[in-house]
Design a protein around this motif. Structure first.
Motif, PDB file in Angstrom:
ATOM      1  N   LYS A 236       0.759  -1.354  -0.073  1.00 27.21           N
ATOM      2  CA  LYS A 236       0.033  -0.145   0.494  1.00 27.21           C
ATOM      3  C   LYS A 236       0.860   1.030  -0.179  1.00 27.21           C
ATOM      4  N   LYS A 237       2.428   1.116   0.283  1.00 26.09           N
ATOM      5  CA  LYS A 237       2.914   2.042   1.531  1.00 26.09           C
ATOM      6  C   LYS A 237       3.577   2.434  -0.347  1.00 26.09           C
ATOM      7  N   ASN A 238       3.668   1.674  -1.259  1.00 27.39           N
ATOM      8  CA  ASN A 238       4.587   1.915  -1.981  1.00 27.39           C
ATOM      9  C   ASN A 238       4.005   2.469  -3.067  1.00 27.39           C
ATOM     10  N   VAL A 239       2.323   2.066  -3.458  1.00 29.79           N
ATOM     11  CA  VAL A 239       1.391   2.095  -4.216  1.00 29.79           C
ATOM     12  C   VAL A 239       1.498   3.854  -4.069  1.00 29.79           C
ATOM     13  N   LYS A 240       0.881   4.366  -2.926  1.00 25.42           N
ATOM     14  CA  LYS A 240       0.787   5.438  -2.960  1.00 25.42           C
ATOM     15  C   LYS A 240       2.454   6.834  -2.812  1.00 25.42           C
ATOM     16  N   ASP A 241       2.907   6.146  -2.985  1.00 26.17           N
ATOM     17  CA  ASP A 241       4.470   6.932  -2.979  1.00 26.17           C
ATOM     18  C   ASP A 241       4.360   6.942  -4.689  1.00 26.17           C
ATOM     19  N   LEU A 242       4.058   6.019  -5.950  1.00 22.21           N
ATOM     20  CA  LEU A 242       4.032   5.305  -6.733  1.00 22.21           C
ATOM     21  C   LEU A 242       3.303   6.590  -7.559  1.00 22.21           C
ATOM     22  N   ILE A 243       1.913   7.177  -6.955  1.00 21.87           N
ATOM     23  CA  ILE A 243       0.871   8.095  -7.316  1.00 21.87           C
ATOM     24  C   ILE A 243       1.051   9.800  -6.833  1.00 21.87           C
TER      25      ILE A 243
END
Length: 89
Positions: free
Chosen positions: A26-33
């Motif tokens: 989830k953190k990775n996705v948030k960072d990518l966004i």
């Protein structure tokens, strides 16, 4: 909370491990966004960043980390921002 049965303890350990893994994704996705939004603002390599974020969102949804509609909403908002940049509205 500490389980008393051996099987319950094993399950507790597994759930802690799964939660940590899911939070990492989830953190990775948030960072990518976040990176995608910044790229859109700066107008540099925005399409590649958005596509990378969408790929990560799709993978997370496929694994059940995000619900289907939640993933669709995230992708839709990113695409909408990108289209504003491309079309210029």
């Amino acid at each position: 909370f500490m389980p008393t049965l051996h099987a319950a303890f094993k399950d507790f350990k597994k759930s802690k491990k799964r939660k940590a893994h899911n939070l990492e994704i989830k953190k990775n996705v948030k960072d990518l966004i976040k990176i995608s939004k910044k790229a859109i603002e700066k107008k540099e390599a925005a399409k590649e960043q958005v596509l990378a974020a969408i790929k990560a969102i799709d993978k997370a949804a496929q694994k059940g980390i995000f619900k289907k509609n939640n993933a669709a909403r995230k992708k839709s908002r990113l695409i909408k921002r990108l289209n504003k940049l491309v079309i210029g509205n």
